[in-house]
Design an enzyme around this catalytic site. Structure first.
Site: not given
Ligand code: LLP
Length: 463
Positions: A323, A391, A421
């Site tokens: 992110r 919907c 995401y």
């Molecule tokens: N590493 C691992 C092992 C992870 O499970 C994740 C995210 C990341 C790195 C990266 O995380 P980030 O830096 O992007 O926060 N769909 C959700 C987020 C799910 C994240 C899952 N794992 C959302 O839209 O907020």
């Protein structure tokens, strides 16, 4: 985020309803650089531009809804992470946030590694030209086929997530005459939330192997015994959209504790520690994320301090931001279709996309900002809810925001910070066609993921 009502409020409501909003911004036309990609600005006519191209032109060329990603910004953020951690650490971009072959190429060129968590992401990473040894393969239930492909390709590490997988990966690697580099993902008993963390007695979730009851130590014992595996480190990921570093502090403390136990029991000092991703970004002006160099400094200091205390050589650190790299670099452009003022409540603004291109609002109660992009306006602020065309009444893109009260059908509005995401979690709900991702930079725009067509949908429907 604040939930205060503002005395000025929208013109159609005397008292503002309960909602997730602060006061309307002083200038509705302003674009807060915290939430917009770096090259986003307004041109002389007040039209929002990115990479030197205005959104009216972009909408004409590519249609709406569409995601526009600022390539220069993506590269700059990737580089900032790479530089902040330096040559003695590794930055793995988390592909789940958004992955395409163009993105893989940018990452490769900027010196980042890549974390994938499915066969599909692995295929994209390899097709995009990421060297296999710079790929980490994650997942809590990797299939035999996925593991086989990863080992065959020669991925740099597989992150083991269960006892079954330790045996599976060892067996597959051995049968190919290989020794696979692996890390073990542990759950450290820290659950991180947006602005805080809650230490839990034991983890109640599907990922990782718990540290607390000795399972992680047992996993290490087994991995060290298997010829097909080369155990190189311990992995911990504590959550997402985190602003507070104290969760990482507790995680590092506990992981280093395990490294020390491993040294004491087996006489081995594992060379790597991965602290995962999860660093927060600004979705609205109220969010204050840290810069990569501050994060790198904090994490490096925490790990070094813990290792010094345990008399261990400091292992090579790796991180997995998704992110924090891609999130702020893109916005979604929509066209306004209908506008419904509801007396004493708010005005519902329907756009030509919705929960199929951004499920995060419905799923996580996520907050977003929005701006009128095709023009400026001096009209007073109006409290709006941006909704989609699906919907379902939960089909909300931006729960509460302010737009000028002269908003009209045909106006283009843009929702910033949708790089992470949104496309990667997009769906075909109601047979919506998933929007394209367009890379913009230096006055040039190029589709990197094309818009879906009805033919695409029908091709899957074999009748
Ligand atoms: N590493 C691992 C092992 C992870 O499970 C994740 C995210 C990341 C790195 C990266 O995380 P980030 O830096 O992007 O926060 N769909 C959700 C987020 C799910 C994240 C899952 N794992 C959302 O839209 O907020």
């Amino acid at each position: 985020m604040s939930r205060s009502a503002h005395p000025a409020g929208p013109r159609h409501a005397d008292v503002l309803p309960e909602g997730h909003y602060s006061a309307p911004p002083a200038d509705l036309n302003a674009l807060d650089p915290k939430v917009w990609a770096q090259t986003v600005t307004r041109d002389a006519h007040g039209v929002v531009t990115v990479g030197g191209i205005d959104v009216k032109t972009l909408a004409e060329w590519f249609g709406t809804p569409a995601y526009f990603i600022d390539e220069a910004d993506f590269r700059a953020r990737a580089r900032a992470w790479r530089t902040a951690f330096g040559p003695d650490a590794d930055v793995f971009y988390a592909g789940k946030a958004f992955l395409s072959r163009a993105v893989v190429r940018w990452l490769h060129e900027e010196g980042l590694n890549l974390d994938v968590c499915s066969g599909g992401e692995l295929a994209t990473a390899l097709a995009g030209g990421m060297p296999a040894d710079r790929i980490a393969f994650h997942g809590n239930n990797k299939s035999v086929e996925e593991i086989t492909k990863a080992v065959e390709a020669g991925v740099g590490r597989i992150v083991l997530d269960s006892f079954q997988e330790i045996v599976r990966v060892a067996h597959i690697a051995s049968s190919m005459g290989k020794r696979q580099r692996v890390q073990i993902r542990v759950t450290v008993g820290v659950e991180a939330h947006t602005h805080e963390f809650i230490a839990t007695a034991h983890e109640d979730q599907k990922f990782g192997i718990p540290l607390a009851d000795g399972q992680a130590a047992e996993a290490v014992r087994r991995a060290l015994q298997l010829d097909g595996l080369e155990l190189i480190g311990i992995h911990s990921h504590i959550g997402s959209q985190i602003f507070d570093m104290s969760g990482f502090e507790v995680a590092a403390h506990r992981v280093v504790g395990l490294l020390k136990d491993i040294r004491d029991e087996h006489g081995v000092e594992l060379p790597e520690i991965d602290l995962g991703g999860g660093l927060g970004i600004a979705y609205t002006s109220d969010d204050d994320p840290r810069e990569p160099h501050e994060i790198a400094k904090a994490l490096t200091e925490i790990v070094s301090r813990e290792c010094e205390g345990a008399r261990l050589r400091t292992p090579r650190i790796s991180v997995e931001p998704g992110r924090a790299i891609v999130g702020p670099t893109a916005f979604t452009l929509y066209e306004v279709g209908t506008i419904k003022p509801l007396q004493g409540l708010r005005t519902y603004v329907s756009v030509d996309g919705g929960m199929s291109d951004n499920i995060r609002t419905a799923l996580y109660d996520a907050e977003y900002s929005v701006a009128l992009a095709s023009r400026t306006s001096d009209a007073e602020p109006m409290l709006v809810r941006i909704v989609g065309k699906h919907c379902e009444s939960g089909d909300i893109v931006v729960r509460d925001a302010f737009l000028p009260a002269d908003l009209a059908p045909g106006d283009l509005i843009a929702v910033p910070a949708t790089g992470a995401y949104c496309r990667s979690m997009a769906s075909n709900y109601n047979h919506a066609l998933r929007p394209p991702v367009v890379a913009v930079g230096d006055g040039d725009a190029r589709v990197i993921v094309r818009r879906e067509t009805e033919e695409d949908l029908l091709r899957l429907d074999v009748g």
